[in-house]
Design an enzyme around this catalytic site. Sequence first.
Site, PDB file in Angstrom:
ATOM      1  CG  LEU A  44     -15.679  63.863  34.939  1.00 32.71           C
ATOM      2  CD1 LEU A  44     -15.326  62.420  35.227  1.00 32.71           C
ATOM      3  CD2 LEU A  44     -14.573  64.565  34.159  1.00 32.71           C
ATOM      4  CG  ASP A  45     -16.682  66.954  39.588  1.00 27.24           C
ATOM      5  OD1 ASP A  45     -17.714  67.128  40.264  1.00 27.24           O
ATOM      6  OD2 ASP A  45     -15.573  67.403  39.929  1.00 27.24           O
ATOM      7  N   PRO A  46     -20.331  67.019  38.175  1.00 26.58           N
ATOM      8  CG  PRO A  46     -22.511  67.708  38.629  1.00 26.58           C
ATOM      9  CD  PRO A  46     -21.207  68.197  38.068  1.00 26.58           C
TER      10      PRO A  46
END
Length: 366
Positions: A44-46
């Site tokens: 997702l993030d990253p």
Amino acid sequence: MSSTVFSISGSSSSSSSSSSSSSSSSSSSSTVAAGITVLNEIGLDPGIDHLLALECFDDVRKAGGKIESFVSWCGGLPAPECSFNPLRYKFSWSPKGALLNTLAPAKYHRDGQEVEISGGGDLMSAVQSLDFLPGFALEGFPNRDSTIYRELYGIQNASTVLRGTIRFKGFSDTIQALQYLGLIDPNPHPILHPNGPDITWRVLICNLLGLANDKIFFENLKRKIAERVNSEERVQAIEDLGLLEEDLVLKLNTPLDTLTHYLSKKLFYEKNERDLVILRHDIGVLWPDNKREAKGINLVLYGDVKGHSAMARTVGYPAAIAVKMILDGEIQQRGMLLPFTPDIYRPILHRLKAEGVESFETSRWL
């Protein structure tokens, strides 16, 4: 030659690409020689944050535009109806990681200037209100080193580059109360030695306040806490978290580890509760006719109480899609990779839509 596949995913708490890029330069040749593909930062993030940003940058460049600014926010949260606690947060991962994140340093570009925030707690003083989704009460703070992304994303001319973490309003204020009391201290504290005498949370708080007598009247104790944390609201948050009760403390050497264990039992997702993922990119574009556009890319996804959480879907789906692309030969490059090329990020974004993970865009002319 067959390949061994590693797909290293990331969540909203993961460290930045600086670690991946440095490891890539040192070990890429050996992974190439071994016929191995190591695709980093594809959660997702990253992960999805990269894919959406790079797709937008590519489309803007093809149309003759230039990226002047990039601000990205992302966070995993409890759904609003599940957020009624002093932190406005619930833990689907280690509370220790989330708490340590609030002590981290940060660095970013703002209007052509490099801004640096020292570690140890200053980050919670750099929180800003976020209003891109007015129906949510959101705040955000910078996440680690954002400056490296000008080079990684190929937006060297951008005057503002910032990546940050989203929380509901109230999170940072309660975290500051915990910091001021010394409850997020990662260093050993004598009173928390596992073989020491039993203590209650109230005794621990008195000790952290330097009070010799833990038999202090409750209202007097609250007044002492208010003097330390500078807010009656923060005192109430500490009380609502149960940290002034006479319950025994499971002593784990450090205040941080002791609080981590406590919060893991206190603020977990209960049955029929759902989570929420919010991702937002604000991208400033200068077009050839000198007009400026503010683009907003938004991803809002709720978990399914009878199925997968939003975090599981947004971390797991892109990682799974990437693994299949490697196994099917769509990604043939060997070595340490980031999902920064169109042949990787465009197919993954297309397939994420089929799984219900889809962004929407907003735009306004400046």
